[in-house]
Design a protein around this motif. Structure first.
Motif, short mmCIF file in Angstrom:
data_model
loop_
_atom_site.label_atom_id
_atom_site.label_comp_id
_atom_site.label_asym_id
_atom_site.label_seq_id
_atom_site.Cartn_x
_atom_site.Cartn_y
_atom_site.Cartn_z
N ASN A 219 0.86 -1.18 0.00
CA ASN A 219 0.00 0.00 0.00
C ASN A 219 0.90 1.23 0.00
O ASN A 219 1.88 1.30 0.73
CB ASN A 219 -0.90 -0.01 1.24
CG ASN A 219 -1.79 1.21 1.31
OD1 ASN A 219 -2.49 1.53 0.34
ND2 ASN A 219 -1.77 1.90 2.44
N THR A 221 1.48 5.26 0.58
CA THR A 221 1.05 6.52 1.19
C THR A 221 2.17 7.54 1.00
O THR A 221 3.30 7.19 0.64
CB THR A 221 0.74 6.35 2.69
OG1 THR A 221 1.89 5.82 3.35
CG2 THR A 221 -0.44 5.43 2.89
N TRP A 222 1.84 8.81 1.26
CA TRP A 222 2.81 9.88 1.08
C TRP A 222 2.90 10.73 2.33
O TRP A 222 1.90 10.95 3.02
CB TRP A 222 2.43 10.76 -0.12
CG TRP A 222 2.74 10.13 -1.45
CD1 TRP A 222 1.97 9.24 -2.13
CD2 TRP A 222 3.91 10.34 -2.23
NE1 TRP A 222 2.57 8.88 -3.30
CE2 TRP A 222 3.78 9.55 -3.39
CE3 TRP A 222 5.05 11.13 -2.07
CZ2 TRP A 222 4.74 9.52 -4.38
CZ3 TRP A 222 6.02 11.11 -3.06
CH2 TRP A 222 5.87 10.31 -4.20
N PRO A 228 1.63 12.90 7.33
CA PRO A 228 0.85 12.31 6.24
C PRO A 228 0.22 13.39 5.36
O PRO A 228 -0.30 14.39 5.85
CB PRO A 228 -0.22 11.49 6.97
CG PRO A 228 0.36 11.22 8.33
CD PRO A 228 1.19 12.42 8.66
N CYS A 259 7.71 8.86 -0.26
CA CYS A 259 6.75 7.81 -0.56
C CYS A 259 6.97 6.66 0.41
O CYS A 259 8.12 6.29 0.70
CB CYS A 259 6.95 7.37 -2.01
SG CYS A 259 5.96 5.96 -2.52
#
Length: 302
Positions: A219, A221-222, A228, A259
């Motif tokens: 998964n 996310t950034w 976040p 990332c």
């Protein structure tokens, strides 16, 4: 409206005919007590005093709140001033590579606003060059960078408290793997393409590329500036490829991005890169006393 007045002597009503020395009459104006006016301000002050006096109740399944450590009972009509802390997001176990990054997030609600602190093996983390505590809306982030093999392996605890209830806790374990690629477990996330530092003009679209693999598929996310990325912002979109697209860029979008690829085998952070959002520039000519000067000016759209 007719008002009736009477005097009482030893529980008997005096009607004025018994003793000529006694007469009906009202109290002297100078002796009349001043009326007490319960204005809205006074009522608010009384309510606030109630909330200050009756602090720290755990909520029981009864009609009242009871304080075991003080023996004080607070009536339920004071309840709307307080909400004990409750978790919205608990920190999760992580397995990361040595010399990379680990990040734990803890969020909680309550009234008054809860205070959050972090502990490592039951010792409070005050923050230093490698252990960074960041405040975010409704919570806190503990970031460890760079993570040290064996040295940082521990249990990390989020401790939350406010004046309305007992302290609540949630913990997560950090496992640190050797930085030797051959020692990584099968399926651990890795990056085929990491984001790169980039500059984009205001009102244009920025694309930060991220391509990660793992088994199962990780998964993506950034993070922006160690927090976040707010994906509730409609201008921010994580594409199916994992890349981050920012539409109609503004100056506020500038910052440091990374990332994060995560699956049930482990968590990998990309390199930290910068996004610069700049305006358009144009040449203009200034004429003073017949002398022309060329200037490079910044044009901010909108």
């Amino acid at each position: 409206m007719i008002q009736v007045a009477g005097w009482y002597i030893t529980s008997r009503v005096f009607n004025g005919n018994t003793d000529s020395r006694m007469r009906f009459g009202g109290p002297s104006p100078s002796l009349a007590p001043a009326p007490v006016l319960l204005t809205p301000l006074i009522l608010l002050l009384l309510a606030a005093a109630c909330s200050l006096v009756n602090a720290r109740p755990p909520c029981l399944d009864s009609e009242e709140f009871y304080y075991p450590h003080t023996g004080v009972t607070r009536p339920p009509w004071c309840d709307h001033f307080f909400n004990p802390p409750q978790f919205e997001e608990k920190p999760r176990d992580q397995r990361v590579m040595s010399d990379r990054v680990a990040s734990f997030t803890c969020r909680a609600t309550g009234n008054p606003e809860p205070k959050i602190q972090w502990r490592k093996n039951n010792r409070r983390i005050s923050g230093n060059a490698r252990f960074i505590v960041l405040q975010v809306p409704g919570g806190s982030i503990l970031r460890i960078e760079p993570v040290k093999y064996q040295r940082d392996e521990a249990e990390y605890e989020c401790v939350v408290e406010n004046a309305a209830g007992d302290t609540i806790r949630a913990s997560a374990k950090l496992e640190v793997l050797s930085d030797d690629p051959n020692s990584l477990p099968n399926g651990f996330p890795y990056f085929r393409t990491e984001p790169k530092t980039k500059a984009v003009e205001i009102d244009h679209t920025a694309l930060l590329v991220c391509d990660a693999r793992g088994n199962p598929d990780p998964n993506i996310t950034w993070f922006k500036d160690n927090r976040p990325v707010d994906l509730t912002n409609p201008r921010y979109t994580v594409l199916r490829s994992g890349s981050l697209q920012i539409s109609t860029s503004t100056e506020e979008d500038g910052g440091k991005y990374e990332c994060v690829a995560e699956n049930n085998v482990g968590t990998a952070f990309s390199n930290l890169v910068s996004l610069y959002v700049r305006g358009e520039y144009f040449l203009s000519t200034l004429s003073t006393s017949g002398v022309s000067t060329f200037c490079l000016r910044y044009l901010r759209q909108g």
